[in-house]
Design a protein around this motif. Structure first.
Motif, PDB file in Angstrom:
ATOM      1  N   LYS A 167      37.150  25.698  40.782  1.00 63.04           N
ATOM      2  CA  LYS A 167      35.866  26.381  41.229  1.00 63.04           C
ATOM      3  C   LYS A 167      35.952  26.455  42.857  1.00 63.04           C
ATOM      4  CE  LYS A 167      32.956  24.689  37.635  1.00 63.04           C
ATOM      5  NZ  LYS A 167      31.938  23.738  37.107  1.00 63.04           N
ATOM      6  N   LYS A 168      36.869  25.586  43.169  1.00 58.88           N
ATOM      7  CA  LYS A 168      36.773  25.547  44.664  1.00 58.88           C
ATOM      8  C   LYS A 168      38.052  26.535  45.133  1.00 58.88           C
ATOM      9  CE  LYS A 168      35.525  20.603  44.159  1.00 58.88           C
ATOM     10  NZ  LYS A 168      36.357  19.410  43.936  1.00 58.88           N
ATOM     11  N   THR A 169      38.548  27.239  44.598  1.00 61.40           N
ATOM     12  CA  THR A 169      39.602  28.035  44.905  1.00 61.40           C
ATOM     13  C   THR A 169      39.186  29.496  45.236  1.00 61.40           C
ATOM     14  OG1 THR A 169      40.457  29.052  42.741  1.00 61.40           O
ATOM     15  CG2 THR A 169      41.393  26.741  43.457  1.00 61.40           C
ATOM     16  N   PHE A 170      40.137  30.404  45.737  1.00 53.67           N
ATOM     17  CA  PHE A 170      39.801  31.861  46.137  1.00 53.67           C
ATOM     18  C   PHE A 170      39.362  32.540  44.697  1.00 53.67           C
ATOM     19  CE2 PHE A 170      41.329  36.093  46.213  1.00 53.67           C
ATOM     20  CZ  PHE A 170      40.635  36.867  47.316  1.00 53.67           C
ATOM     21  N   PHE A 171      39.719  32.094  43.606  1.00 52.09           N
ATOM     22  CA  PHE A 171      39.482  32.742  42.483  1.00 52.09           C
ATOM     23  C   PHE A 171      38.112  32.350  41.695  1.00 52.09           C
ATOM     24  CE2 PHE A 171      43.969  33.276  42.609  1.00 52.09           C
ATOM     25  CZ  PHE A 171      44.169  34.667  42.863  1.00 52.09           C
ATOM     26  N   LYS A 172      37.550  31.028  42.011  1.00 52.10           N
ATOM     27  CA  LYS A 172      36.382  30.286  41.664  1.00 52.10           C
ATOM     28  C   LYS A 172      36.207  30.121  40.235  1.00 52.10           C
ATOM     29  CE  LYS A 172      34.465  31.327  45.739  1.00 52.10           C
ATOM     30  NZ  LYS A 172      34.653  30.042  46.591  1.00 52.10           N
ATOM     31  N   GLU A 173      37.570  30.213  39.326  1.00 57.28           N
ATOM     32  CA  GLU A 173      37.587  30.017  38.176  1.00 57.28           C
ATOM     33  C   GLU A 173      39.088  29.948  37.644  1.00 57.28           C
ATOM     34  OE1 GLU A 173      36.890  32.948  35.061  1.00 57.28           O
ATOM     35  OE2 GLU A 173      36.394  34.101  36.889  1.00 57.28           O
ATOM     36  N   ARG A 174      39.465  29.210  36.719  1.00 62.83           N
ATOM     37  CA  ARG A 174      40.867  28.982  36.232  1.00 62.83           C
ATOM     38  C   ARG A 174      41.614  30.440  35.758  1.00 62.83           C
ATOM     39  NH1 ARG A 174      41.675  25.381  31.503  1.00 62.83           N
ATOM     40  NH2 ARG A 174      39.819  26.376  30.624  1.00 62.83           N
ATOM     41  N   ILE A 175      42.677  30.438  36.130  1.00 60.13           N
ATOM     42  CA  ILE A 175      43.503  31.887  35.844  1.00 60.13           C
ATOM     43  C   ILE A 175      44.713  31.303  35.260  1.00 60.13           C
ATOM     44  CG2 ILE A 175      42.536  32.914  37.829  1.00 60.13           C
ATOM     45  CD1 ILE A 175      45.111  32.494  39.372  1.00 60.13           C
ATOM     46  N   ALA A 176      45.274  32.408  34.395  1.00 67.49           N
ATOM     47  CA  ALA A 176      46.574  32.180  33.891  1.00 67.49           C
ATOM     48  C   ALA A 176      47.602  32.126  34.892  1.00 67.49           C
ATOM     49  CB  ALA A 176      46.850  33.409  32.987  1.00 67.49           C
ATOM     50  N   THR A 226      57.838  48.072  34.059  1.00 65.38           N
ATOM     51  CA  THR A 226      57.044  47.256  33.317  1.00 65.38           C
ATOM     52  C   THR A 226      55.741  46.919  34.074  1.00 65.38           C
ATOM     53  OG1 THR A 226      57.972  45.188  34.581  1.00 65.38           O
ATOM     54  CG2 THR A 226      59.107  46.141  32.752  1.00 65.38           C
ATOM     55  N   GLN A 227      54.663  46.953  33.269  1.00 64.14           N
ATOM     56  CA  GLN A 227      53.357  46.767  33.943  1.00 64.14           C
ATOM     57  C   GLN A 227      52.483  46.042  32.819  1.00 64.14           C
ATOM     58  OE1 GLN A 227      51.797  50.701  35.004  1.00 64.14           O
ATOM     59  NE2 GLN A 227      52.585  50.652  36.936  1.00 64.14           N
ATOM     60  N   VAL A 228      51.579  45.443  33.567  1.00 66.33           N
ATOM     61  CA  VAL A 228      50.539  44.623  32.610  1.00 66.33           C
ATOM     62  C   VAL A 228      49.027  45.026  33.449  1.00 66.33           C
ATOM     63  CG1 VAL A 228      49.664  42.404  31.861  1.00 66.33           C
ATOM     64  CG2 VAL A 228      52.232  42.555  32.246  1.00 66.33           C
ATOM     65  N   ARG A 229      48.231  45.458  32.489  1.00 70.74           N
ATOM     66  CA  ARG A 229      46.933  45.856  32.886  1.00 70.74           C
ATOM     67  C   ARG A 229      45.886  45.080  32.001  1.00 70.74           C
ATOM     68  NH1 ARG A 229      46.649  50.317  35.616  1.00 70.74           N
ATOM     69  NH2 ARG A 229      48.776  51.580  35.998  1.00 70.74           N
ATOM     70  N   ASN A 230      44.725  44.877  32.601  1.00 67.78           N
ATOM     71  CA  ASN A 230      43.726  44.214  31.944  1.00 67.78           C
ATOM     72  C   ASN A 230      42.701  45.100  31.326  1.00 67.78           C
ATOM     73  OD1 ASN A 230      41.847  45.178  33.543  1.00 67.78           O
ATOM     74  ND2 ASN A 230      41.942  43.214  34.913  1.00 67.78           N
ATOM     75  N   GLN A 231      41.861  44.477  30.613  1.00 71.30           N
ATOM     76  CA  GLN A 231      40.741  45.265  29.773  1.00 71.30           C
ATOM     77  C   GLN A 231      40.153  46.412  30.370  1.00 71.30           C
ATOM     78  OE1 GLN A 231      40.652  41.893  30.141  1.00 71.30           O
ATOM     79  NE2 GLN A 231      38.489  41.556  30.700  1.00 71.30           N
ATOM     80  N   ARG A 232      40.076  46.241  31.714  1.00 74.60           N
ATOM     81  CA  ARG A 232      39.447  47.135  32.476  1.00 74.60           C
ATOM     82  C   ARG A 232      40.480  48.171  33.184  1.00 74.60           C
ATOM     83  NH1 ARG A 232      37.485  42.454  33.346  1.00 74.60           N
ATOM     84  NH2 ARG A 232      38.756  42.090  35.072  1.00 74.60           N
ATOM     85  N   GLU A 233      41.783  48.370  32.636  1.00 77.45           N
ATOM     86  CA  GLU A 233      42.788  49.186  32.817  1.00 77.45           C
ATOM     87  C   GLU A 233      43.133  48.844  34.386  1.00 77.45           C
ATOM     88  OE1 GLU A 233      44.902  51.202  31.256  1.00 77.45           O
ATOM     89  OE2 GLU A 233      43.722  50.296  29.626  1.00 77.45           O
ATOM     90  N   ALA A 272      46.687  41.126  40.446  1.00 75.05           N
ATOM     91  CA  ALA A 272      45.356  40.443  40.414  1.00 75.05           C
ATOM     92  C   ALA A 272      45.737  39.541  39.380  1.00 75.05           C
ATOM     93  CB  ALA A 272      44.515  41.657  39.696  1.00 75.05           C
ATOM     94  N   PRO A 273      44.641  38.549  39.259  1.00 79.09           N
ATOM     95  CA  PRO A 273      44.585  37.541  38.324  1.00 79.09           C
ATOM     96  C   PRO A 273      44.201  38.028  36.842  1.00 79.09           C
ATOM     97  CG  PRO A 273      42.516  37.216  39.413  1.00 79.09           C
ATOM     98  CD  PRO A 273      43.421  38.433  40.071  1.00 79.09           C
ATOM     99  N   VAL A 274      44.779  37.210  35.886  1.00 79.24           N
ATOM    100  CA  VAL A 274      44.352  37.228  34.584  1.00 79.24           C
ATOM    101  C   VAL A 274      43.553  35.985  34.196  1.00 79.24           C
ATOM    102  CG1 VAL A 274      45.368  37.261  32.262  1.00 79.24           C
ATOM    103  CG2 VAL A 274      46.158  38.347  33.909  1.00 79.24           C
ATOM    104  N   LYS A 275      42.424  36.191  33.788  1.00 81.20           N
ATOM    105  CA  LYS A 275      41.512  34.870  33.379  1.00 81.20           C
ATOM    106  C   LYS A 275      41.433  34.828  31.870  1.00 81.20           C
ATOM    107  CE  LYS A 275      38.994  36.127  37.601  1.00 81.20           C
ATOM    108  NZ  LYS A 275      37.947  36.680  38.109  1.00 81.20           N
ATOM    109  N   ILE A 276      41.150  33.412  31.523  1.00 80.86           N
ATOM    110  CA  ILE A 276      40.759  33.377  30.281  1.00 80.86           C
ATOM    111  C   ILE A 276      39.822  34.277  29.412  1.00 80.86           C
ATOM    112  CG2 ILE A 276      39.717  31.400  28.481  1.00 80.86           C
ATOM    113  CD1 ILE A 276      40.568  29.439  30.768  1.00 80.86           C
TER     114      ILE A 276
END
Length: 139
Positions: free
Chosen positions: A48-57, A118-125, A90-94
């Motif tokens: 919560k205190k980091t740049f991302f404000k939540e845990r990331i993978a 090789t690419q990885v995209r999230n649910q928002r593309e 970009a981060p991947v979140k839970i």
């Protein structure tokens, strides 16, 4: 089950994908397997205190799913992973659902080498991991 590809079957522009929703369990398992217990990944109060404000993978957890496509789909079984580069965008979140996309960019027939985007995209593309792999396909 799909037919196993031979080196000759594989063409420039061929693509394959794999999708997975990243869970809290996945992150804990990856931490346990690798020994990377960075609190950014496993400690919600710290995160919560980091740049991302939540845990990331872990970045390499997201990137490691590329191996799933290379070893199981394209080029598939009997693939030898020679190199991989990653750029973490970009981060991947839970709870994020990631989609790995690999595309054949180049073939070197004398050594049966294949270069893949090789690419990885999230649910928002959104692009979360960008890279390139070189593999050898043994028939």
């Amino acid at each position: 089950m799909q037919k196993e590809l031979t080196y000759e079957d594989i063409q420039l522009g061929d693509t394959a994908t794999f999708s997975k929703t990243v869970s809290e369990f996945d992150i804990y398992q990856f931490a346990g397997l690798t020994g990377d217990f960075n609190p950014m990944h496993i400690d919600a109060d710290f995160a919560k205190k980091t740049f991302f404000k939540e845990r990331i993978a872990h970045g390499l957890l997201s990137g490691s799913f590329i191996s799933t496509v290379l070893g199981m789909k394209l080029p598939g079984p009997n693939t030898i992973y020679l190199s991989q580069n990653f750029k973490f965008i970009a981060p991947v979140k839970i709870g994020d659902t990631i989609k790995v996309i690999v595309e054949v960019m180049e073939k070197r027939d004398d050594k049966k080498l294949i270069t893949l985007k090789t690419q990885v995209r999230n649910q928002r593309e959104e692009l979360v991991v960008d890279g390139e792999a070189v593999v050898m396909k043994k028939d």
